[in-house]
Design a protein around this motif. Structure first.
Motif, mmCIF file in Angstrom:
data_model
loop_
_atom_site.group_PDB
_atom_site.id
_atom_site.type_symbol
_atom_site.label_atom_id
_atom_site.label_comp_id
_atom_site.label_asym_id
_atom_site.label_seq_id
_atom_site.Cartn_x
_atom_site.Cartn_y
_atom_site.Cartn_z
ATOM 1 N N MET A 1 0.843 -1.193 0.000
ATOM 2 C CA MET A 1 0.000 0.000 0.000
ATOM 3 C C MET A 1 0.877 1.241 0.000
ATOM 4 N N ASP A 2 0.544 2.195 -0.835
ATOM 5 C CA ASP A 2 1.343 3.406 -1.002
ATOM 6 C C ASP A 2 0.855 4.496 -0.056
ATOM 7 N N PHE A 3 1.674 4.862 0.938
ATOM 8 C CA PHE A 3 1.323 5.913 1.885
ATOM 9 C C PHE A 3 2.022 7.237 1.559
ATOM 10 N N THR A 4 2.746 7.273 0.439
ATOM 11 C CA THR A 4 3.536 8.466 0.118
ATOM 12 C C THR A 4 2.724 9.505 -0.643
ATOM 13 N N GLU A 5 1.614 9.083 -1.241
ATOM 14 C CA GLU A 5 0.834 10.003 -2.051
ATOM 15 C C GLU A 5 -0.146 10.788 -1.193
ATOM 16 N N CYS A 6 -0.301 12.086 -1.433
ATOM 17 C CA CYS A 6 -1.228 12.947 -0.689
ATOM 18 C C CYS A 6 -2.331 13.370 -1.652
ATOM 19 N N TYR A 7 -3.583 13.188 -1.242
ATOM 20 C CA TYR A 7 -4.698 13.454 -2.134
ATOM 21 C C TYR A 7 -5.613 14.521 -1.536
ATOM 22 N N GLN A 31 -2.226 1.608 -15.606
ATOM 23 C CA GLN A 31 -1.084 1.373 -16.493
ATOM 24 C C GLN A 31 0.122 2.225 -16.102
ATOM 25 N N ARG A 32 -0.121 3.410 -15.528
ATOM 26 C CA ARG A 32 0.974 4.283 -15.103
ATOM 27 C C ARG A 32 1.506 3.881 -13.734
ATOM 28 N N GLY A 33 0.930 2.839 -13.116
ATOM 29 C CA GLY A 33 1.458 2.325 -11.859
ATOM 30 C C GLY A 33 0.786 2.842 -10.607
ATOM 31 N N PHE A 34 -0.334 3.551 -10.720
ATOM 32 C CA PHE A 34 -1.044 4.028 -9.527
ATOM 33 C C PHE A 34 -1.665 2.840 -8.781
ATOM 34 N N ALA A 35 -1.556 2.866 -7.460
ATOM 35 C CA ALA A 35 -2.083 1.766 -6.641
ATOM 36 C C ALA A 35 -3.605 1.803 -6.618
ATOM 37 N N VAL A 36 -4.230 0.620 -6.572
ATOM 38 C CA VAL A 36 -5.699 0.530 -6.533
ATOM 39 C C VAL A 36 -6.220 0.275 -5.115
ATOM 40 N N ASP A 37 -5.293 0.053 -4.169
ATOM 41 C CA ASP A 37 -5.734 -0.327 -2.815
ATOM 42 C C ASP A 37 -5.558 0.789 -1.788
ATOM 43 N N VAL A 38 -5.288 2.015 -2.218
ATOM 44 C CA VAL A 38 -5.147 3.127 -1.283
ATOM 45 C C VAL A 38 -6.521 3.481 -0.705
ATOM 46 N N LYS A 39 -6.589 3.649 0.614
ATOM 47 C CA LYS A 39 -7.865 3.954 1.284
ATOM 48 C C LYS A 39 -7.927 5.410 1.721
ATOM 49 N N LEU A 62 -10.485 -2.829 -11.862
ATOM 50 C CA LEU A 62 -9.811 -2.831 -10.558
ATOM 51 C C LEU A 62 -9.539 -4.250 -10.078
ATOM 52 N N LEU A 63 -10.494 -5.146 -10.264
ATOM 53 C CA LEU A 63 -10.291 -6.533 -9.843
ATOM 54 C C LEU A 63 -9.169 -7.186 -10.656
ATOM 55 N N THR A 64 -9.110 -6.854 -11.926
ATOM 56 C CA THR A 64 -8.067 -7.426 -12.790
ATOM 57 C C THR A 64 -6.686 -6.938 -12.365
ATOM 58 N N ALA A 65 -6.620 -5.682 -11.897
ATOM 59 C CA ALA A 65 -5.328 -5.091 -11.543
ATOM 60 C C ALA A 65 -4.859 -5.470 -10.144
ATOM 61 N N ALA A 66 -5.730 -6.019 -9.316
ATOM 62 C CA ALA A 66 -5.367 -6.319 -7.934
ATOM 63 C C ALA A 66 -4.346 -7.443 -7.863
ATOM 64 N N VAL A 67 -3.410 -7.321 -6.939
ATOM 65 C CA VAL A 67 -2.388 -8.353 -6.745
ATOM 66 C C VAL A 67 -3.036 -9.631 -6.240
ATOM 67 N N CYS A 69 -6.783 -10.798 -5.839
ATOM 68 C CA CYS A 69 -8.170 -10.422 -6.135
ATOM 69 C C CYS A 69 -9.117 -10.740 -4.988
ATOM 70 N N GLU A 70 -8.971 -11.949 -4.392
ATOM 71 C CA GLU A 70 -9.922 -12.354 -3.338
ATOM 72 C C GLU A 70 -9.807 -11.463 -2.114
ATOM 73 N N ASP A 71 -8.585 -11.100 -1.722
ATOM 74 C CA ASP A 71 -8.418 -10.193 -0.578
ATOM 75 C C ASP A 71 -8.938 -8.800 -0.919
ATOM 76 N N TYR A 72 -8.646 -8.363 -2.136
ATOM 77 C CA TYR A 72 -9.026 -7.013 -2.541
ATOM 78 C C TYR A 72 -10.541 -6.861 -2.636
ATOM 79 N N VAL A 73 -11.225 -7.849 -3.187
ATOM 80 C CA VAL A 73 -12.665 -7.755 -3.363
ATOM 81 C C VAL A 73 -13.385 -7.751 -2.013
ATOM 82 N N ASN A 74 -12.743 -8.260 -0.972
ATOM 83 C CA ASN A 74 -13.365 -8.306 0.365
ATOM 84 C C ASN A 74 -12.778 -7.282 1.324
ATOM 85 N N THR A 75 -12.053 -6.293 0.791
ATOM 86 C CA THR A 75 -11.495 -5.273 1.662
ATOM 87 C C THR A 75 -12.613 -4.507 2.363
ATOM 88 N N LEU A 76 -12.350 -4.102 3.601
ATOM 89 C CA LEU A 76 -13.389 -3.512 4.448
ATOM 90 C C LEU A 76 -13.145 -2.035 4.701
#
Length: 484
Positions: A1-7, A31-39, A62-67, A69-76
């Motif tokens: 998980m990327d904690f370096t980005e500020c949004y 495709q540019r490498g942005f993380a899909v799991d940042v909360k 998003l599901l296709t890009a997840a490292v 998929c099963e953990d990502y689809v059930n993230t809380l």
């Protein structure tokens, strides 16, 4: 998980694109490498945003890009909500399909004890409900703080088609933490179509907590559609031990409490007792007691309905307890005592003597109750006034004598009157010096022959072959206003 980005939007760039349903932008960011799991600060990821927005394409990407998929689809989220929960709640069928295909936990519950199926039912999304059930969603689970099932929630919301679908697979006798069934909920909230569906599905109503209570407690002011029909259908199949069973509460009480004369009429017609049982839950000795107190509180447009209910109970033979007589003697609602005397008359034997003592304690309101009681039962005069002859107020004493033959009083009472006249505490009316006129003596003879109780009823008086003037005279209309 990327904690370096500020949004600045509190969510990542990918999540913002997913929220807006911009599939091509989501794909480019991935495709540019942005993380899909940042909360964000709610615990939402880009997949939560896509699911909530109903963007099936973003969900797929998003599901296709997840490292994983099963953990990502059930993230809380911080409230334990999954992406599937949001998609189901908002009725996004295609997004739900992709999430299920990605391995979403269909029965995962939130911190609020909900789940995707419960959320879909609550929102009325029948197609999503069917899809979740087909994929083995738990239909008989208990959810919400009170432990409702999905069927409870469906009938509560009045989602007729969802109820029709669920009754074939849900437990119809499921109860929540308070022992309430779906049928009870349908009756309570007046959803007659849902009630018919559940009832026709085969539920044994006699085994339930009494649904007729719920139907009668539902206020007619809030919702009157089909309510009487609900009551009428439930009465024959409702467990009858509630009628007079100890520790139970008869639906007669609830019909009275909610002012539903039509419902009460239906109950009495089907054989429910107008006396019911003593109701400690409400603090009343009987339904009539409740009706009289309700009439005392509601001195407005609701009085007509309560009066109709009172008349209905009395006409059905409701037993008038001594406490009710005592309450009526106080005259808070002047119509109470005439109604009771018209239908039930005075008590007899020892109860009449007890009423006399109660009346003596209410001498401050004698101007209200004395004319009514004297007209009804002249022999009760001796019990009501005779034992307090030495203390009775001058005008009360004179009024009392108008209803009897004052020349035939017992010697003990005549002696008391003589002493009171001598010491100036009683000033008799002039005609008390003479023998009563013949018409008055005839009136007393008729009342003695026919019975004061019968003559107190206007319906009986009207049947007598006498002129209207004599009808009024038999009811002492010539002296009724002398005490006011």
């Amino acid at each position: 998980m990327d904690f370096t980005e500020c949004y600045g939007d509190t969510c990542s760039a990918v999540a913002l694109a997913a929220r807006e349903g911009k599939g091509r932008r989501v794909q480019k960011l991935i495709q540019r490498g942005f993380a899909v799991d940042v909360k964000d600060n709610r615990g939402w990821s880009a997949l939560h945003e896509a699911a909530a927005a109903g963007s099936a394409e973003c969900v797929r990407l998003l599901l296709t890009a997840a490292v994983n998929c099963e953990d990502y689809v059930n993230t809380l989220t911080h409230n334990s909500e999954t992406p599937l929960y949001f998609a189901a709640r908002n009725g996004h069928l295609r997004a739900v399909k992709w999430l299920i295909k990605g391995g979403a936990d269909i029965n995962r519950t939130t911190n609020e004890l909900s789940c995707p199926l419960f959320a879909a039912v609550d929102s009325g999304h029948k197609d999503v409900v069917e899809l979740l059930v087909e994929n083995r969603a738990e239909v008989n689970g208990t959810y919400s703080v009170s432990g409702w099932s999905c069927l409870h929630q469906a009938v509560y919301k009045g989602h007729t088609e969802i109820v029709r679908y669920l009754v074939s697979m849900c437990s119809l006798e499921a109860v929540d933490d308070y022992g309430i069934t779906p049928l009870f909920v349908a009756a309570q909230y007046g959803h007659h179509q849902c009630l018919e569906i559940v009832a026709n599905a085969g539920e044994d109503i006699s085994l339930m907590i009494n649904p007729v209570h719920a139907a009668f407690s539902h206020s007619v002011n809030d919702c009157n559609f089909g309510l009487y029909e609900i009551n009428f259908k439930l009465i024959p199949v409702t467990k009858r031990e509630c009628d007079r069973g100890e520790g139970k509460v008869s639906p007669v009480y609830l019909a009275v409490l909610s002012g539903q004369a039509d419902s009460l009429r239906a109950l009495l017609k089907k054989g429910y007792s107008p006396d019911a049982q003593s109701c400690r839950q409400f603090g009343y000795s009987c339904p009539l007691d409740m009706a009289l107190w309700c009439n005392s509180w509601n001195l407005n447009s609701e009085c007509h309905q309560i009066r109709e209910i009172t008349l209905m109970l009395l006409a059905a033979g409701a037993h008038v307890r001594m406490g009710i007589y005592a309450f009526a003697l106080q005259g808070h609602v002047p119509e109470h005592l005439p109604l009771i005397l018209e239908h039930a008359g005075l008590p007899r034997g020892d109860r009449l003597e007890e009423l006399a003592h109660r009346a003596i304690g209410e001498m401050q309101s004698a101007s209200f109750w004395l004319p009514l009681l004297l007209k009804l039962f002249t022999s009760a005069c001796y019990a009501l006034i005779g034992c307090r002859l030495e203390e009775a107020e001058n005008r009360v004493l004179n009024f009392f004598l108008e209803f009897i033959n004052w020349k035939t009083l017992p010697s003990s009472m005549l002696q008391i009157l003589s002493h009171r006249r001598a010491d100036g505490t009683w000033t008799p009316r002039k005609h008390f010096e003479s023998v009563p006129v013949l018409t008055h003596l005839c009136r007393l003879a008729v009342r003695a022959a026919v019975g004061s109780s019968a003559l107190s009823k206007t319906s009986f008086i009207k049947q007598l072959p006498v002129p209207t003037l004599l009808e009024d005279y038999l009811q002492f209309s010539d002296v009724s206003g002398l005490l006011t």
